[in-house]
Write a protein that holds these residues in place. Structure first.
Motif: not given
Length: 275
Positions: A16-18, A51-53, A220-221, A244-249
């Motif tokens: 959620w934070n990312v 960076f906060a995440a 960060c991701v 984390l979801p692969g789609a985000w990469f």
């Protein structure tokens, strides 16, 4: 000691934070335009959220491994209990391996160093919305690359958090007594020895560029995801359940991912995703 059930709670909160940082990038990318736009105000806070995440993930890991059962809050309701989002990191540069490895070991998150599992594509420049100068690095072979990337990202985070941004007179200065105009500011030599914020961009106006913010977010991701995998493997858990979801990469988010369908977060380049 960190349990798998608590690890799951931490990883859900981290996702959620990312997503908050990715939401801001997605909003910025909704319409392609040139020149300085109001959406440029999003840029420093994209980096701040990313960076906060990262730091929140580290802090939540320590909290999940140490908070007594009767005080653990796995639903984020508060009510006098503690869980993700409650504790803060302590010590100097807590996001750097020298500090965070000891922090996580001392709290029973894992017995080794989380940085041993880090591998990422690191960018070192940008043009407009596009991070540039990508190169692959593994912490085990090139720790200095990660130290430098983290310090650079932290500087952007600090600038955003304290509004020490381009266009906000980030250099120490004093007003010329002969004029009250901002254009008449002159550098205060006595203040030049104090910590300052320096910014580099190729934009038409002073700003934190979107490509710079995306560069920080990409770092960060990848650090979050590779850390999730490393901790899960060290604990004997299935990392696929928590990362984390692969789609985000992806170079371009697939159409099946409704929230970000078609978004190119990283300038048309896919990030590294550890296996």
């Amino acid at each position: 000691m960190l349990t798998e059930e608590r690890y799951k709670v931490v990883c859900i909160a981290t996702r959620w934070n990312v997503r908050a940082a990715l939401d801001l990038i997605s909003i910025h990318a909704e319409q392609h335009v040139r020149g300085v736009q109001p959406r440029a105000s999003l840029n420093p806070f994209i980096a701040l959220a990313a960076f906060a995440a990262w730091e929140r993930f580290l802090s939540d890991l320590g909290a999940a491994a140490t908070i007594p059962e009767e005080m653990w809050d796995d639903k984020g309701l508060g009510n006098g209990k503690l869980g993700p989002g409650h504790l803060r990191l302590t010590g100097g540069l807590p996001y750097q391996p020298k500090a965070l490895n000891g922090y996580l070991r001392n709290r029973g998150v894992l017995s080794g160093d989380v940085s041993d599992g880090w591998a990422a594509l690191l960018a070192n420049s940008w043009a407009g919305v596009t991070p540039k100068g990508w190169r692959y690095a593994e912490y085990a072979q090139d720790p200095d690359a990660f130290h430098a990337a983290l310090n650079s990202a932290a500087a952007v985070r600090n600038g955003a958090a304290h509004m020490a941004l381009p266009g906000n007179v980030t250099m120490p200065a004093k007003a010329n007594p002969a004029s009250s105009e901002l254009g008449e500011l002159e550098l205060d030599e006595d203040a030049m020895s104090e910590p300052t914020f320096y910014w580099t961009n190729d934009a038409e106006a002073a700003t934190v560029q979107n490509g710079h913010a995306r560069l920080v977010t990409a770092l960060c991701v990848q650090l979050i995801d590779s850390s999730i995998v490393h901790i899960a493997k060290a604990s004997g858990w299935n990392s696929r359940c928590y990362r984390l979801p692969g789609a985000w990469f992806a170079a371009k988010v697939p159409a099946r991912e409704a929230r970000y369908a078609g978004v190119e977060f990283w300038g048309g380049r896919a990030l590294h995703r550890v296996v």
